[in-house]
Design an enzyme around this catalytic site. Structure first.
Site, PDB file in Angstrom:
ATOM      1  N   THR A  34       0.836  -1.204   0.000  1.00 39.54           N
ATOM      2  CA  THR A  34       0.000   0.000   0.000  1.00 39.54           C
ATOM      3  C   THR A  34       0.871   1.254   0.000  1.00 39.54           C
ATOM      4  OG1 THR A  34      -0.125   0.312   2.389  1.00 39.54           O
ATOM      5  CG2 THR A  34      -1.675  -1.268   1.431  1.00 39.54           C
ATOM      6  N   CYS A  35       0.218   2.403  -0.199  1.00 36.74           N
ATOM      7  CA  CYS A  35       0.956   3.673  -0.239  1.00 36.74           C
ATOM      8  C   CYS A  35       1.252   4.209   1.153  1.00 36.74           C
ATOM      9  CB  CYS A  35       0.150   4.721  -1.008  1.00 36.74           C
ATOM     10  SG  CYS A  35      -0.010   4.290  -2.726  1.00 36.74           S
ATOM     11  N   ASP A  36       0.680   3.594   2.180  1.00 35.40           N
ATOM     12  CA  ASP A  36       0.809   4.090   3.549  1.00 35.40           C
ATOM     13  C   ASP A  36       2.183   3.728   4.122  1.00 35.40           C
ATOM     14  OD1 ASP A  36       0.558   4.619   6.250  1.00 35.40           O
ATOM     15  OD2 ASP A  36      -1.546   4.029   6.288  1.00 35.40           O
ATOM     16  N   ASN A  54      -6.487  -0.082   0.209  1.00 34.08           N
ATOM     17  CA  ASN A  54      -5.756   0.308  -0.999  1.00 34.08           C
ATOM     18  C   ASN A  54      -5.990  -0.665  -2.168  1.00 34.08           C
ATOM     19  OD1 ASN A  54      -2.420   1.906  -0.943  1.00 34.08           O
ATOM     20  ND2 ASN A  54      -4.213   2.276  -2.198  1.00 34.08           N
TER      21      ASN A  54
END
Ligand SMILES: Cc1ncc(COP(=O)(O)O)c(C=O)c1O
Length: 389
Positions: free
Chosen positions: A319-321, A359
């Site tokens: 994910t982008c987190d 995501n």
């Protein structure tokens, strides 16, 4: 039904998988269930929250587990559907009225836990003042020795526990005390200290029918953690020394299922000593962050395991987190590259149970493996065993 393979490499060769795969080994789950049921001098309740995959529940049943610590009405429904003969116990201190009523009237649940007088009122009302209730009071106990603390949210101190036990006696056919020392507890003496607290309550209230020593028993991630039998010895000694005469039960999650599965995750990018994977903290690998880099890992290709020199890597999820990172050192073959697969062992506990679709990453499928479990302490490669110790 999940498809079956003789090894992770064979699975990759046959499946051409693009997604993470949780590789369940039913024979290891069965063996561990037999071992714990055999070793514990009372009922072993499996804490379903730890891994509610039907294959896992069935394997534990096959290994002799007959009691289940169910913490929600959905867990109770699942267990009763899959294993109609199983006994469910509602061991969450805070439940909705509707859940209590359905548990009691539709699923035959009699054993409930509480740590507040309003919860007692709720249970009595929701069951129409039933006369066959078995009510457990949850104690607050010291949490030292556990990697994941469970203190603070539930449990009452001795004076309040005494008041609650006295109140419970008016309504319950049987009375119990329960506690949880915290998860991945590597100090057997934590159970001794908790039983000391229970004994203080009993000294004030008179004997109780049940003592539930909770979960918390460690999985052997590093391989040098004390074994389940060492905890049982401490528990038996403490119970005997306090002269507690009651039925015992425990609620292991992690210790029953951790070694029954691994997770296969694909390398999407290598950047120096960082591997970007298609599984992570929001998927099956949350514990690589919360427990830390203790899990045995290896690199696999469809052609087989990749041996040779290893390097310490940091791992990142898809994910982008930026929470989705699992700092190392994770020891993996130095030649790891995009398209390879990392197999993380000892991942039966709190893996798929915690996964989200955050995501857009729907972390994975399930397969059955029949190998010995290369990641078990006795079967690890010498360098893996040395690093862990
Ligand atoms: C009430 C209760 N029992 C048992 C367990 C299982 O704990 P573990 O997996 O550490 O054995 C938990 C975990 O949160 C719990 O809350």
């Amino acid at each position: 039904m999940a498809d079956t393979h003789c090894s992770a490499a064979a699975l990759l060769a046959r499946r051409h998988s693009k997604e993470p795969v949780v590789c369940v080994r039913p024979h290891l789950l069965e063996a561990q269930a037999e071992r714990l049921v055999d070793a514990f001098p009372g009922d072993v309740l499996y804490a379903v929250k730890c891994n509610d995959t039907p294959l896992v529940l069935q394997s534990l049943w096959n290994g002799g587990v007959r009691h289940f610590d169910t913490a929600s009405i959905n867990e109770i429904r699942l267990v009763r559907t899959l294993l109609p003969e199983a006994t469910c116990h509602f061991m969450h201190p805070v439940k909705s009225t509707e859940a209590i009523a359905e548990a009691y009237f539709e699923h035959g649940v009699k054993r409930f836990v509480l740590d507040h007088v309003d919860e007692l009122t709720k249970i009595v009302a929701a069951t129409d003042g039933a006369e066959d209730l078995e009510l457990f009071v949850r104690l607050a106990v010291p949490g030292q020795g556990a990697m994941l603390s469970l203190t603070g949210k539930f449990g009452v101190e001795v004076a309040e526990a005494v008041r609650l036990v006295r109140a419970v006696r008016w309504h319950a056919k049987e009375v119990g005390l329960t506690f949880h020392v915290g998860s991945q507890c590597v100090d057997p003496q934590a159970y001794r200290r908790a039983i000391d607290v229970a004994a203080e309550v009993v000294a004030e209230t008179g004997s109780v029918d049940h003592l539930d020593v909770g979960g918390g028993f460690p999985a052997l991630y590093k391989g040098d953690e004390p074994e389940f039998e060492a905890f049982v010895a401490v528990i038996e000694t403490a119970v005997a020394e306090h002269g507690l005469v009651c039925r015992l039960q425990c609620e292991p999650g992690r210790a029953l299922v951790a070694d029954g599965a691994s997770v296969l995750t694909k390398v999407e990018l290598r950047r120096g000593r960082s591997l970007y994977l298609n599984d992570g903290v929001y998927g099956n690998l949350a514990e690589l962050k919360w427990i830390g880099p203790q899990f045995p890992t290896r690199l696999v290709r469809p052609s087989g395991e990749v041996g040779g020199a290893q390097e310490a890597f940091d791992l990142f999820g898809p994910t982008c987190d930026s929470i989705d990172s699992m700092p190392g050192p994770h020891w993996i073959a130095a030649e790891a590259r995009e398209g390879d697969w990392v197999e993380v062992g000892m991942m039966g506990a709190y893996s798929s149970a915690l996964k989200t679709a955050f995501n857009g990453f729907e972390a994975g499928t399930v397969a059955i493996l029949h190998d010995d479990g290369w990641y078990l302490p006795g079967l690890r490669e010498p360098e893996q065993a040395a690093r862990a110790a």
